[in-house]
Design a protein around this motif. Structure first.
Motif, mmCIF file in Angstrom:
data_model
loop_
_atom_site.group_PDB
_atom_site.id
_atom_site.type_symbol
_atom_site.label_atom_id
_atom_site.label_comp_id
_atom_site.label_asym_id
_atom_site.label_seq_id
_atom_site.Cartn_x
_atom_site.Cartn_y
_atom_site.Cartn_z
ATOM 1 N N UNK A 108 0.873 -1.128 0.079
ATOM 2 C CA UNK A 108 0.068 -0.027 0.001
ATOM 3 C C UNK A 108 0.655 1.289 0.099
ATOM 4 N N UNK A 109 1.944 1.263 -0.556
ATOM 5 C CA UNK A 109 3.013 2.271 -0.367
ATOM 6 C C UNK A 109 3.995 1.986 -1.473
ATOM 7 N N UNK A 110 4.315 3.022 -2.394
ATOM 8 C CA UNK A 110 5.601 2.784 -3.302
ATOM 9 C C UNK A 110 6.766 2.586 -2.760
ATOM 10 N N UNK A 111 7.511 1.721 -3.444
ATOM 11 C CA UNK A 111 8.966 1.092 -2.823
ATOM 12 C C UNK A 111 9.694 0.936 -3.887
ATOM 13 N N UNK A 112 11.137 1.406 -3.648
ATOM 14 C CA UNK A 112 12.375 0.960 -4.637
ATOM 15 C C UNK A 112 12.696 -0.423 -3.691
ATOM 16 N N UNK A 113 13.033 -1.342 -4.848
ATOM 17 C CA UNK A 113 13.421 -2.707 -4.287
ATOM 18 C C UNK A 113 14.755 -3.047 -4.799
ATOM 19 N N UNK A 114 14.839 -4.008 -5.669
ATOM 20 C CA UNK A 114 16.225 -4.498 -6.388
ATOM 21 C C UNK A 114 16.904 -3.522 -7.146
ATOM 22 N N UNK A 115 18.063 -3.818 -6.647
ATOM 23 C CA UNK A 115 19.159 -2.899 -7.480
ATOM 24 C C UNK A 115 20.210 -3.804 -8.195
ATOM 25 N N UNK A 116 20.882 -3.271 -9.275
ATOM 26 C CA UNK A 116 21.822 -4.316 -9.768
ATOM 27 C C UNK A 116 22.765 -3.313 -10.812
ATOM 28 N N UNK A 117 23.982 -3.446 -10.942
ATOM 29 C CA UNK A 117 25.068 -2.835 -11.476
ATOM 30 C C UNK A 117 25.347 -3.765 -12.698
ATOM 31 N N UNK A 118 25.267 -3.230 -14.032
ATOM 32 C CA UNK A 118 25.312 -4.060 -15.043
ATOM 33 C C UNK A 118 27.220 -4.161 -15.343
ATOM 34 N N UNK A 119 27.612 -4.980 -16.141
ATOM 35 C CA UNK A 119 29.152 -5.053 -16.566
ATOM 36 C C UNK A 119 29.702 -3.638 -16.997
ATOM 37 N N UNK A 120 28.749 -3.109 -17.624
ATOM 38 C CA UNK A 120 29.160 -1.876 -18.282
ATOM 39 C C UNK A 120 29.308 -0.519 -17.292
ATOM 40 N N UNK A 121 28.736 -0.836 -16.190
ATOM 41 C CA UNK A 121 28.488 0.110 -14.896
ATOM 42 C C UNK A 121 27.346 0.689 -14.818
ATOM 43 N N UNK A 122 26.251 0.494 -15.588
ATOM 44 C CA UNK A 122 24.902 1.112 -15.475
ATOM 45 C C UNK A 122 24.342 0.486 -14.179
ATOM 46 N N UNK A 123 23.491 1.445 -13.620
ATOM 47 C CA UNK A 123 22.820 1.265 -12.763
ATOM 48 C C UNK A 123 21.320 0.847 -12.763
ATOM 49 N N UNK A 124 20.605 -0.031 -12.440
ATOM 50 C CA UNK A 124 19.202 -0.484 -12.765
ATOM 51 C C UNK A 124 18.595 -0.741 -11.409
ATOM 52 N N UNK A 125 17.115 -0.551 -11.205
ATOM 53 C CA UNK A 125 16.519 -0.738 -9.908
ATOM 54 C C UNK A 125 14.849 -0.746 -10.378
#
Length: 328
Positions: A108-125
């Protein structure tokens, strides 16, 4: 993320996302037994403390070269960078949806969960908001502005995010749907990769943590207290899931130690870091006496283990901890 609480507060805060804690810890189904050459921990220390009062309940971890890490925060809706010195810097804060995120599944509230860093250094979440156009996989651009690259349905609860380099795809657990989704690394539409019954929740969170290891996709199931292995077929599709460990009620994230299929598991419900051997037996390495408070994630890099404590619903210190992996 662990089983739900019966209290409304635990249903409506993002704290429950990383794991609602029950009042009584559950022991492993099979007692530990001696295992020559097993992994132990040494030089355990806290790298960074977070502002729990401001909603910085530490969730997932993406280690970076040099000893720092990127960490997802709930319910602050933030992605932060922790320097090797322990300094903390906010990289992004996700916007609230127009309705405030009240339609976010279960919590019932928005959340940031998983994060990952690719081999090229890009951050995704991952961001879960209960709204289409906001829920899904986001990329942190060089400018600092986040960009949605893989939309997911509004009724999903994306939780763990991994990069499957061999097949150039993201894999994402959906905790409320009991599924693993896949999507191309370049971004675009997602599809369900597996909806095996072993991933399904009982009444709160099913599939939670996620890893690709030794020709298979591995996932934890918080409600069932299990870690399952799903073999990957030649065409990239899923085989039938098999339970490899049980008795881990409220298990959250996990990772492999580098010693075959030996695992370190973050058990949020009982605030423990557990070593799970190849035969599924377990041994607690760190617990509340060591400062564990709602243990949410663990990532192994070389001989280091990064561990987050979200301090969700148990109070105390939200932090990022470092430990040295040793053979014992």
């Amino acid at each position: 993320m662990p089983q739900r609480s019966v209290q409304p507060l635990r249903r409506t805060t993002a704290l429950v996302l990383t794991a609602l804690l029950a009042t009584t810890p559950t022991a492993l189904a099979t007692p530990a037994r001696p295992d020559h050459g097993r992994t132990c921990l040494g030089d355990v220390r806290v790298l960074a403390h977070f502002d729990r009062a401001a909603g910085q309940a530490a969730e997932s971890i993406a280690p970076e070269p040099g000893g720092g890490a990127v960490v997802g925060m709930i319910p602050a809706r933030q992605v932060v960078r922790v320097e090797r010195t322990g300094a903390v810097r906010v990289l992004a804060t996700m916007p609230l949806p127009p309705d405030g995120g009240g339609t976010t599944p279960v919590v019932g509230t928005p959340v940031v969960t998983g994060v990952v860093r690719s081999g090229g250094g890009a951050v995704h979440f991952l961001y879960s908001s209960g709204r289409g156009g906001l829920t899904g996989v986001w990329r942190l651009r060089r400018s600092g502005a986040p960009e949605l690259v893989v939309p997911l349905p509004a009724d999903t609860m994306p939780n763990a995010l991994v990069v499957d380099d061999e097949r150039d795809r993201f894999l994402v657990t959906d905790s409320t749907g009991g599924r693993v989704w896949q999507a191309p690394l370049r971004g675009g539409a997602a599809s369900v990769w597996s909806a095996d019954p072993a991933l399904a929740p009982v009444d709160f969170f099913g599939a939670n943590g996620l890893k690709v290891h030794d020709g298979a996709v591995w996932a934890s199931n918080s409600d069932r207290g299990t870690i399952v292995r799903i073999p990957v077929a030649e065409d990239g599709g899923p085989g039938r899931a098999e339970v490899r460990a049980s008795g881990l009620e409220g298990v959250d994230d996990f990772d492999f130690t580098g010693r075959g299929t030996e695992i370190l598991a973050a058990v949020n419900q009982s605030s423990r870091l557990v070593r799970v051997s190849a035969d599924g037996t377990g041994e607690t390495l760190l617990d509340a006496g060591d400062g564990m408070r709602g243990t949410t994630a663990v990532v192994v890099r070389g001989n280091r283990a990064y561990v987050t404590n979200g301090a969700n619903l148990v109070g105390g210190d939200s932090n990022l901890l470092l430990a040295e992996l040793r053979r014992c």
